[in-house]
Every structure is written in structure tokens, then in C-alpha cells.
Design an enzyme around this catalytic site. Structure first.
Site, mmCIF file in Angstrom:
data_model
loop_
_atom_site.group_PDB
_atom_site.id
_atom_site.type_symbol
_atom_site.label_atom_id
_atom_site.label_comp_id
_atom_site.label_asym_id
_atom_site.label_seq_id
_atom_site.Cartn_x
_atom_site.Cartn_y
_atom_site.Cartn_z
ATOM 1 N N ARG A 61 27.688 112.400 73.728
ATOM 2 C CA ARG A 61 28.593 113.630 73.706
ATOM 3 C C ARG A 61 29.920 113.682 72.987
ATOM 4 N NH1 ARG A 61 25.434 113.601 78.252
ATOM 5 N NH2 ARG A 61 25.828 111.231 77.975
ATOM 6 N N THR A 62 30.662 112.917 73.460
ATOM 7 C CA THR A 62 32.059 112.702 72.825
ATOM 8 C C THR A 62 32.332 112.456 71.270
ATOM 9 O OG1 THR A 62 32.727 111.620 74.769
ATOM 10 C CG2 THR A 62 34.166 111.498 73.065
ATOM 11 N N LYS A 89 37.939 91.961 67.396
ATOM 12 C CA LYS A 89 38.350 93.332 67.430
ATOM 13 C C LYS A 89 39.729 93.573 67.059
ATOM 14 C CE LYS A 89 35.467 94.553 71.500
ATOM 15 N NZ LYS A 89 35.399 94.437 72.964
ATOM 16 N N ARG A 111 37.352 105.597 69.824
ATOM 17 C CA ARG A 111 36.736 105.165 70.991
ATOM 18 C C ARG A 111 36.572 103.437 70.800
ATOM 19 N NH1 ARG A 111 31.993 107.144 74.967
ATOM 20 N NH2 ARG A 111 33.551 108.642 75.156
ATOM 21 N N HIS A 139 40.507 108.989 79.068
ATOM 22 C CA HIS A 139 39.663 109.915 78.036
ATOM 23 C C HIS A 139 40.333 111.146 78.167
ATOM 24 C CE1 HIS A 139 36.376 111.082 76.185
ATOM 25 N NE2 HIS A 139 35.286 110.647 76.905
#
Ligand code: NCD
Length: 310
Positions: A61-62, A89, A111, A139
Site C-alpha cells: 500500500r504505502t 545498512k 522506508r 509511520h
């Protein structure tokens, strides 16, 4: 009423005061009515601007919603999915940031599974950073689209009683919602097994309950959260069945709600676990509506952050 946000980035719900949050919601409503009934659902506002969607973690969705939002504002959109990268990371994020910087990204939607990654990114780039979910932290655009949905359905946010139920411990959606709903004057009750509530919950602006049945009759909104098995390295409850029996929303429980109360879920949902299929598909459920509202709200955020003079 101001016509711009106080901050250059949207990293967490606390970046928005009441005026900022109201401005985003009002702008989303304006965008929605401007596009309603139009055949070509597009505004020229961000023509010539570049938005990069940087997703280091899974999303349906996002990611799609941000992409659509940027495209509907006529921005150039680059989708970068970093899954599978073997670089550590921190390094990979910084290297990526410098690449984006060289390409002149005006907006970066990120994200990441590490809490705080968008904050780090914001120190390395010149463009605006929007947090699309960082680890278990925040979020903020999900909270904005949830607030937009509540306001649309119930006509107000001030004094609205919202019950957020489920895996609060691992939920960035819960953290952002608690903060934003508090800013907007709503009253939040969290319901979860004690093992799925974070340490320090005492300092949050919420009421805590362990009894879903007891709080449902006075709720205006029930927001169900997914049990985030992928973030669990231990057993937090005896069994899925036991969890579902105590904290899941089924038709019997839903019947305890007031007539106009609504049921929300940010998705992805696990039908039969935290929410029964017939509840998810019921007239009270705003789950599909939330997704649609997400596009308008993200358009508002991108417009307010990037729409000014270059
Ligand atoms: C949530 C997320 O990724 O934080 N989903 C979403 O963005 N709509 C919630 C979840 O994963 O359970």
C-alpha cells in the site's frame, strides 16, 4: 491558519503541531474535491520535481500510494527497491543518499527496517525526507490518512474515542497514531496483552486496558493492528488461537460497538487472527477507504513539502 508546514521533512508525527496537521488534512480534502469526477486525475503542481521512493523494506500500500501521489502531482518518480542489498545498512543508506543527492532529488520517501534511518538520511541530503515507516518507530503518513478517514467518517477528531488494539510493541502505526491523535484532541485507549506493550507506556498520552470487551461499547473507532511476527524473536503470547480469542475482533465483539462506530486496520491484515473476515468486509470497516484516502493525504504532504519555490 498557516499555508506551509513548519518543518522541511516529515520524519515523525511530532513534527506536526495542530495547525500543521490540520493543514495537511484540509489540503488533502481540497485535493480530493478538486480531482473528484475528473477524467484525468492529475494536477501540474510538481512538474519538473523529482521524487524518489526508497524502500528498504517490504510494502504494498504505502509504496504504491506514494508513487501514485507523486505521479498525480506530475512529479518525475523514481522507485528504488533496495531489497537484497548485501551492503551493511548504514553504509548502503549513506551511499544511496549521496547518489540521490547527485541526481538532485527534491523529495525522498524512505522506508527502512532500522528505526531512525529517515532521520539519518535527512542529515545527508538537501531535499525533503518523508518517513514511510522506520522499524518499530514511526509511520506519520499512515497516522495522517487514519485521521483523515476518521474525520471524514465521523465529522470530527476532537474528543473522538479511539481504541487501538494489538501488537503495539512492534507497531510504528500505533506510535504515530497515538502522537497525532493526541495533537488533534482525540482520546486514545490501547488494548494489548501486557507482553505486547512497550516499556515506558506510562508516559504516553493514552489509557491502557487489557480488556477489549470492556472498552468497545464507548469507542467511536476501533483500530486493529497486525501481530508483527517478522519483528518477534520470542514468543509473546501462548498461541494464535488464544490471541485471537482475547484480542481479535469478530462479529460478536463488533456487536458491542455503538451504531456509528467504525473499524479500521492499516493493512496488511491477517484475516482470522486480529480481525475476522466478516468484520473486515462489513459496512463499518474503513479498510479499503483508508487506502484510497492515503493517496490524497500523501499528495497533500508532497505538495506542502515540495510545492514551494525551487
Ligand atoms: C503497516 C506498516 O508497514 O507499518 N502497514 C502499512 O504501512 N499500511 C503495518 C503492518 O505492517 O502491520
Amino acid at each position: 491558519m498557516p499555508d506551509a508546514l513548519r518543518h522541511k521533512h516529515l520524519l515523525e508525527a511530532a513534527d506536526l503541531d495542530l495547525d500543521d496537521a490540520t493543514l495537511v488534512l484540509d489540503t488533502a480534502a481540497q485535493i480530493e474535491s478538486a480531482l473528484a469526477g475528473r477524467e484525468v486525475k492529475k494536477l501540474p503542481t510538481l512538474r519538473g520535481r523529482t521524487v524518489v521512493n526508497l524502500f528498504f523494506e517490504d510494502s504494498t500500500r504505502t509504496r504504491i500510494s506514494f508513487e501514485l501521489a507523486a505521479k498525480r502531482l506530475s512529479a518525475d518518480v523514481i522507485n528504488f527497491s533496495a531489497k537484497g542489498s548485501s551492503v551493511s545498512k548504514g553504509e548502503s543508506l549513506k551511499d544511496t543518499a549521496l547518489t540521490l543527492e547527485a541526481m538532485g532529488a527534491d523529495g525522498i520517501v524512505v522506508r527502512h527496517s532500522a528505526s531512525g534511518a529517515p532521520h539519518r538520511l535527512a542529515t545527508w541530503v538537501a531535499g525533503s525526507v518523508v518517513n514511510a515507516g522506520d522499524g518499530t518507530h514511526e509511520h506519520p503518513t499512515q497516522a495522517l490518512l487514519d485521521a483523515f478517514t476518521i474525520r471524514k467518517r465521523l465529522g470530527r477528531l476532537e474528543g473522538v474515542r479511539v481504541v487501538i488494539t494489538g501488537d503495539v510493541l512492534h507497531s510504528r502505526v500505533a506510535r504515530s497514531n497515538v502522537r497525532l491523535l493526541h495533537t488533534l484532541g482525540a482520546e486514545v485507549t490501547l488494548v494489548a496483552p501486557p507482553t505486547l506493550l512497550p516499556v515506558g507506556i506510562g508516559s504516553w498520552p493514552v489509557t491502557v486496558s487489557y480488556d477489549l470487551d470492556a472498552v468497545l461499547p464507548t469507542a467511536d473507532v476501533v483500530m486493529m493492528l497486525r501481530v508483527q511476527a517478522e519483528r518477534m524473536n520470542a514468543s509473546f503470547f501462548p498461541s494464535a488461537r488464544e490471541y485471537s480469542r482475547r484480542y481479535g475482533l469478530d462479529a460478536d465483539r463488533m456487536a458491542r460497538l455503538a451504531d456509528d462506530a467504525i473499524v479500521m486496520h492499516p493493512g496488511p491484515m491477517v484475516r482470522g487472527m486480529e480481525i475476522a473476515a466478516d468484520v473486515a468486509d462489513s459496512a463499518r470497516s474503513t479498510i479499503v477507504e483508508q487506502v484510497g484516502n492515503g493517496v490524497s493525504v500523501r499528495m497533500a504532504v508532497l505538495y506542502l513539502l515540495l510545492g514551494g519555490n525551487a
